[in-house]
Design a protein around this motif. Structure first.
Motif, mmCIF file in Angstrom:
data_model
loop_
_atom_site.group_PDB
_atom_site.id
_atom_site.type_symbol
_atom_site.label_atom_id
_atom_site.label_comp_id
_atom_site.label_asym_id
_atom_site.label_seq_id
_atom_site.Cartn_x
_atom_site.Cartn_y
_atom_site.Cartn_z
ATOM 1 N N VAL A 1 1.766 -9.285 8.768
ATOM 2 C CA VAL A 1 2.468 -8.259 7.998
ATOM 3 C C VAL A 1 1.732 -7.959 6.697
ATOM 4 O O VAL A 1 1.650 -6.800 6.260
ATOM 5 C CB VAL A 1 3.913 -8.713 7.712
ATOM 6 C CG1 VAL A 1 4.619 -7.720 6.801
ATOM 7 C CG2 VAL A 1 4.670 -8.887 9.016
ATOM 8 N N LEU A 2 1.158 -8.991 6.069
ATOM 9 C CA LEU A 2 0.490 -8.808 4.773
ATOM 10 C C LEU A 2 -0.848 -8.083 4.901
ATOM 11 O O LEU A 2 -1.272 -7.384 3.963
ATOM 12 C CB LEU A 2 0.269 -10.164 4.094
ATOM 13 C CG LEU A 2 1.509 -10.843 3.512
ATOM 14 C CD1 LEU A 2 1.176 -12.251 3.030
ATOM 15 C CD2 LEU A 2 2.089 -10.017 2.368
ATOM 16 N N ALA A 3 -1.509 -8.230 6.047
ATOM 17 C CA ALA A 3 -2.844 -7.636 6.212
ATOM 18 C C ALA A 3 -2.874 -6.134 5.939
ATOM 19 O O ALA A 3 -3.718 -5.664 5.153
ATOM 20 C CB ALA A 3 -3.380 -7.959 7.604
ATOM 21 N N PRO A 4 -1.992 -5.325 6.528
ATOM 22 C CA PRO A 4 -2.049 -3.890 6.259
ATOM 23 C C PRO A 4 -1.517 -3.490 4.870
ATOM 24 O O PRO A 4 -1.630 -2.331 4.482
ATOM 25 C CB PRO A 4 -1.167 -3.291 7.359
ATOM 26 C CG PRO A 4 -0.225 -4.364 7.721
ATOM 27 C CD PRO A 4 -0.993 -5.636 7.569
ATOM 28 N N LEU A 5 -0.941 -4.455 4.127
ATOM 29 C CA LEU A 5 -0.420 -4.161 2.790
ATOM 30 C C LEU A 5 -1.453 -4.408 1.693
ATOM 31 O O LEU A 5 -1.155 -4.198 0.509
ATOM 32 C CB LEU A 5 0.830 -5.011 2.513
ATOM 33 C CG LEU A 5 2.020 -4.818 3.450
ATOM 34 C CD1 LEU A 5 3.163 -5.730 3.028
ATOM 35 C CD2 LEU A 5 2.472 -3.365 3.474
ATOM 36 N N ALA B 1 4.874 5.405 -0.030
ATOM 37 C CA ALA B 1 5.086 6.473 0.946
ATOM 38 C C ALA B 1 3.823 6.713 1.764
ATOM 39 O O ALA B 1 3.870 6.929 3.001
ATOM 40 C CB ALA B 1 5.512 7.753 0.241
ATOM 41 N N ALA B 2 2.650 6.676 1.120
ATOM 42 C CA ALA B 2 1.383 6.852 1.828
ATOM 43 C C ALA B 2 1.139 5.690 2.785
ATOM 44 O O ALA B 2 0.654 5.881 3.914
ATOM 45 C CB ALA B 2 0.248 6.972 0.818
ATOM 46 N N LEU B 3 1.477 4.467 2.343
ATOM 47 C CA LEU B 3 1.309 3.294 3.197
ATOM 48 C C LEU B 3 2.227 3.373 4.407
ATOM 49 O O LEU B 3 1.856 2.964 5.528
ATOM 50 C CB LEU B 3 1.603 2.029 2.371
ATOM 51 C CG LEU B 3 1.360 0.685 3.040
ATOM 52 C CD1 LEU B 3 -0.090 0.553 3.490
ATOM 53 C CD2 LEU B 3 1.735 -0.449 2.093
ATOM 54 N N GLN B 4 3.395 3.891 4.209
ATOM 55 C CA GLN B 4 4.355 4.072 5.299
ATOM 56 C C GLN B 4 3.787 4.997 6.384
ATOM 57 O O GLN B 4 3.850 4.693 7.582
ATOM 58 C CB GLN B 4 5.655 4.636 4.732
ATOM 59 C CG GLN B 4 6.780 4.792 5.719
ATOM 60 C CD GLN B 4 8.012 5.366 5.039
ATOM 61 O OE1 GLN B 4 7.914 6.360 4.295
ATOM 62 N NE2 GLN B 4 9.160 4.754 5.268
ATOM 63 N N GLN B 5 3.211 6.123 5.972
ATOM 64 C CA GLN B 5 2.622 7.061 6.919
ATOM 65 C C GLN B 5 1.399 6.470 7.604
ATOM 66 O O GLN B 5 1.157 6.699 8.805
ATOM 67 C CB GLN B 5 2.239 8.354 6.190
ATOM 68 C CG GLN B 5 3.425 9.157 5.684
ATOM 69 C CD GLN B 5 4.334 9.604 6.809
ATOM 70 O OE1 GLN B 5 3.873 10.005 7.894
ATOM 71 N NE2 GLN B 5 5.643 9.538 6.564
ATOM 72 N N ASN B 6 0.652 5.682 6.887
ATOM 73 C CA ASN B 6 -0.558 5.083 7.450
ATOM 74 C C ASN B 6 -0.218 4.116 8.578
ATOM 75 O O ASN B 6 -0.909 4.073 9.611
ATOM 76 C CB ASN B 6 -1.330 4.362 6.342
ATOM 77 C CG ASN B 6 -2.667 3.834 6.804
ATOM 78 O OD1 ASN B 6 -3.397 4.511 7.550
ATOM 79 N ND2 ASN B 6 -3.002 2.632 6.375
ATOM 80 N N LEU B 7 0.844 3.326 8.419
ATOM 81 C CA LEU B 7 1.245 2.390 9.476
ATOM 82 C C LEU B 7 1.707 3.129 10.719
ATOM 83 O O LEU B 7 1.458 2.700 11.854
ATOM 84 C CB LEU B 7 2.349 1.462 8.949
ATOM 85 C CG LEU B 7 1.927 0.414 7.909
ATOM 86 C CD1 LEU B 7 3.136 -0.385 7.443
ATOM 87 C CD2 LEU B 7 0.866 -0.514 8.480
ATOM 88 N N VAL B 8 2.390 4.263 10.525
ATOM 89 C CA VAL B 8 2.862 5.050 11.672
ATOM 90 C C VAL B 8 1.676 5.627 12.433
ATOM 91 O O VAL B 8 1.632 5.608 13.677
ATOM 92 C CB VAL B 8 3.800 6.177 11.200
ATOM 93 C CG1 VAL B 8 4.138 7.112 12.360
ATOM 94 C CG2 VAL B 8 5.066 5.573 10.609
#
Length: 252
Positions: A111-115, A167-174
């Motif tokens: 979970v931490l890797a993409p953050l 918000a940008a991180l949210q879109q990136n995960l999707v």
């Protein structure tokens, strides 16, 4: 027949009666000795009972006096009080709640890797729990997931920038479809540790507050509060400060 002793009313008829008289006299003194022993024992018990009762009353009196001194913190020479003050500090941080949903087999490292790059680290991790979701159109249950919660404080001046970043991180995960979903909200504000540490407790204000409390106690005894004899303890940092002070008492 002749009377041997008027005081005990024993009669001697013949020489054989001498043994009987001696026996009766011995029995008389034996009974008398028993009565003296019983009377002595009873008197001793009564005296002991009175003594014990007196001791109990004295012990209770000592306890009552000790209790009044302990709660009053007041004696003939000094009074000891503890004063507490709160420093009004304005919040300087905004707190974001960040939540990442994953499948049931994911670990915290997954979970931490993409953050990375967002400022969220393992120190921000709060709790993980299992959540059951449902399809918004059909109402049918979807596969259960793990929800990883993070507490993310930032400076108030960076609130808007942080919201845009998340918000940008949210879109990136999707878009990358890594099986992770991110959501966030603004939970409130707080005073940062740095701000608290930069504001020390003002000793003069605490002494003044302690003096007011001490005078209230001294008034009950018709006394006045004099000089500071000792500052016994100090606890806490801003915004919560406390100080225990011992003052002299007298008729000032």
């Amino acid at each position: 027949m002749r009377v041997v002793s008027p005081s005990y009313r024993f009669l001697a008829v013949e020489s054989r009666g001498t043994a009987r008289i001696s026996s009766d006299i011995a029995e008389h003194f034996t009974q008398r000795a028993r009565r003296v022993t019983i009377d002595s024992w009873f008197s001793t018990r009564v005296r002991n009972s009175v003594y014990t009762s007196t001791m109990v009353k004295y012990a209770v009196l000592v306890l009552l006096v000790s209790a009044s001194l302990a709660f009053g913190q007041l004696d003939s020479n000094s009074v000891t009080v503890t004063a507490s003050l709160s420093v009004n500090l304005q919040p300087d941080e905004a707190i974001f709640g960040v939540y990442v949903d994953s499948d049931l087999h994911a670990a915290l490292s997954d979970v931490l890797a993409p953050l990375q790059g967002s400022g969220i680290t393992v120190t921000n991790f709060s709790v993980v729990s299992t959540v059951q979701r449902y399809d918004s159109r059909t109402g049918m249950p979807l596969p259960a997931m793990l929800e990883w919660a993070f507490r993310f404080p930032v400076a108030l001046s960076k609130t808007k920038d942080t919201a845009s970043l998340l918000a940008a991180l949210q879109q990136n995960l999707v878009q990358k479809n890594k099986g992770l979903e991110l959501s966030f909200n603004l939970q409130g504000t707080q005073v940062s540790d740095q701000l608290q540490q930069s504001h020390s407790c003002v000793i003069s204000d605490l002494i003044a507050a302690a003096r007011i409390s001490a005078q209230r106690l001294a008034n009950a005894a018709g006394l006045g509060v004099g000089a500071v004899l000792a500052m016994l303890s100090q606890a806490g940092t801003a915004p919560n400060c406390s100080l225990t002070v011992k003052f002299a008492l007298g008729r000032f």
